[in-house]
Design a protein around this motif. Structure first.
Motif, short mmCIF file in Angstrom:
data_model
loop_
_atom_site.label_atom_id
_atom_site.label_comp_id
_atom_site.label_asym_id
_atom_site.label_seq_id
_atom_site.Cartn_x
_atom_site.Cartn_y
_atom_site.Cartn_z
N ILE A 66 0.74 -1.17 -0.01
CA ILE A 66 -0.10 -0.10 0.01
C ILE A 66 0.79 1.25 -0.02
O ILE A 66 1.32 1.78 1.03
CB ILE A 66 -0.74 0.06 1.37
N CYS A 67 1.08 1.66 -1.05
CA CYS A 67 2.17 2.71 -1.40
C CYS A 67 1.62 3.95 -2.24
O CYS A 67 0.54 3.59 -2.98
CB CYS A 67 3.40 2.09 -1.73
N PRO A 68 2.29 5.03 -2.75
CA PRO A 68 2.17 5.86 -3.88
C PRO A 68 1.98 5.05 -4.98
O PRO A 68 2.71 4.24 -5.19
CB PRO A 68 2.88 6.87 -3.58
N PRO A 69 0.91 5.10 -5.84
CA PRO A 69 0.67 4.60 -7.02
C PRO A 69 1.92 4.46 -7.85
O PRO A 69 2.31 3.31 -8.52
CB PRO A 69 -0.41 4.97 -7.70
N GLN A 70 2.53 5.38 -8.17
CA GLN A 70 3.60 5.60 -9.01
C GLN A 70 4.95 4.78 -8.42
O GLN A 70 5.89 4.44 -9.40
CB GLN A 70 4.07 6.87 -9.17
N ALA A 71 4.49 4.20 -7.10
CA ALA A 71 5.95 3.42 -6.80
C ALA A 71 5.67 1.81 -6.66
O ALA A 71 6.57 1.00 -6.46
CB ALA A 71 6.30 3.88 -5.25
N ALA A 72 4.51 1.55 -7.24
CA ALA A 72 4.06 0.06 -6.97
C ALA A 72 4.79 -0.97 -7.70
O ALA A 72 5.26 -1.95 -7.24
CB ALA A 72 2.50 -0.07 -7.64
N GLU A 73 5.28 -0.71 -9.03
CA GLU A 73 6.07 -1.49 -9.72
C GLU A 73 7.54 -1.38 -9.08
O GLU A 73 8.02 -2.63 -9.05
CB GLU A 73 5.93 -1.21 -11.04
N ASP A 74 8.19 -0.51 -8.68
CA ASP A 74 9.43 -0.74 -8.04
C ASP A 74 9.41 -1.47 -6.71
O ASP A 74 10.34 -1.96 -6.47
CB ASP A 74 10.01 0.92 -7.67
N VAL A 75 8.31 -1.24 -5.97
CA VAL A 75 8.21 -1.90 -4.82
C VAL A 75 8.05 -3.63 -4.80
O VAL A 75 8.73 -4.42 -4.29
CB VAL A 75 6.99 -1.35 -3.86
N ALA A 76 7.22 -3.90 -5.86
CA ALA A 76 7.16 -5.02 -6.31
C ALA A 76 8.26 -5.77 -6.78
O ALA A 76 8.77 -7.01 -6.62
CB ALA A 76 6.10 -5.42 -7.41
N THR A 77 9.44 -4.99 -7.66
CA THR A 77 10.41 -5.41 -8.05
C THR A 77 11.41 -6.07 -6.82
O THR A 77 12.13 -6.71 -6.88
CB THR A 77 11.28 -4.51 -8.93
N THR A 78 11.23 -4.94 -5.75
CA THR A 78 12.37 -5.29 -4.64
C THR A 78 11.97 -6.24 -3.89
O THR A 78 12.82 -6.99 -3.45
CB THR A 78 12.06 -4.17 -3.70
#
Length: 279
Positions: A66-78
């Motif tokens: 649950i993060c800022p939408p623009q960071a969703a893919e970077d978070v998933a990659t991590t």
């Protein structure tokens, strides 16, 4: 008790974490690199700090993104860079295409659930809904996290991407409507009729989105409404206000040109006429 890792607890994430803690589950988070405000929110939510993301993921069965939408893919990659093998719930306000990319990025080895949160941060007298789409077994695991709390879990129809589509559909109206309200009040204010606009609005029906049955009548009248919207665009420009949304409405109404005065159209036909021929 289920152990959960919450990624980047903002206002919504921390409130969701507090509901899981309230239901008797352990919520982990990683304070490294996070602000003092975030640390305070996580502490108030009852989340347990971990030294590293790897440690948190190793202990967890479920991850909540649950993060800022623009960071969703970077978070998933991590997360994908670690050996996590549980359920990954992406509850961010993103489009279905991005949700599918995230699912592909984080698999194999991880079961992905598409999540969408509706309502304010839950807690106290405030309730919210969390729609989940994906494998039924994974939803069965995630659902008890919020049993008897202010966050009500609902199953979305369809596969991964459908919950995100529901969020996009709802937000396309909710946020655009509020923006349009700002433009409407600015225009009325420019002409000194703000109080009259508010009075007329109070007399309006408020179930526009909840009653799609009226849409055939909208399509049937679009040929008359489009010229009015063009005049509205001119009025907005003359007042120094953005006319983009009025002009966009004209473009949408043009797709209903063939429905002129056909008040007996089926709703399915009215909706299909909004889709471009290439879809």
């Amino acid at each position: 008790m289920t152990t959960v890792t919450l990624l980047h607890p903002g206002a919504m994430g921390a409130a969701v974490a507090a509901q899981a803690v309230k239901a008797g589950h352990e919520v982990l988070w990683v304070p490294e690199g996070r602000s003092e405000a975030t640390c305070q929110r996580a502490k108030q939510a009852g989340a347990t700090a971990c030294d590293s993301l790897g440690e948190a993921l190793e202990r967890s069965e479920i991850v909540l993104s649950i993060c800022p939408p623009q960071a969703a893919e970077d978070v998933a990659t991590t997360v994908a860079s670690h050996a996590f093998a549980g359920v990954y719930v992406d509850a961010n306000a993103i489009n279905p295409q991005r949700m599918q990319r995230i699912a592909e990025e984080i698999r194999p080895g991880v079961t992905v659930l598409d999540g969408a949160i509706f309502g304010p941060p839950p807690g106290g007298q405030r309730t919210a809904r969390l729609y989940l789409a994906g494998e039924a077994q994974a939803v069965d695991l995630a659902e008890p996290l919020f049993k008897d709390t202010a966050l009500h879990v609902r199953r979305a129809s369809g596969s991964v991407g459908s919950a995100s589509a529901l969020k996009m559909a709802f937000a396309s109206y909710q946020k655009a409507a509020r923006t349009l309200a700002g433009v409407a009040h600015a225009l009325a204010d420019a002409h000194g009729v703000g109080d009259e606009l508010t009075a007329e609005a109070q007399a309006m029906a408020s179930n526009i989105l909840s009653d799609p049955g009226y849409l055939p009548s909208v399509a049937a009248r679009a040929w008359r409404w489009a010229p009015e919207m063009k005049d509205i665009a001119e009025t907005l420009r003359a007042a120094g206000l953005p006319a983009d949304m009025a002009e966009a409405a004209v473009a949408v109404m043009s797709r209903w040109e063939g429905d002129k005065d056909q008040y007996d159209l089926e709703l399915t036909d009215v909706l299909s006429h909004l889709r471009s021929q290439s879809d």
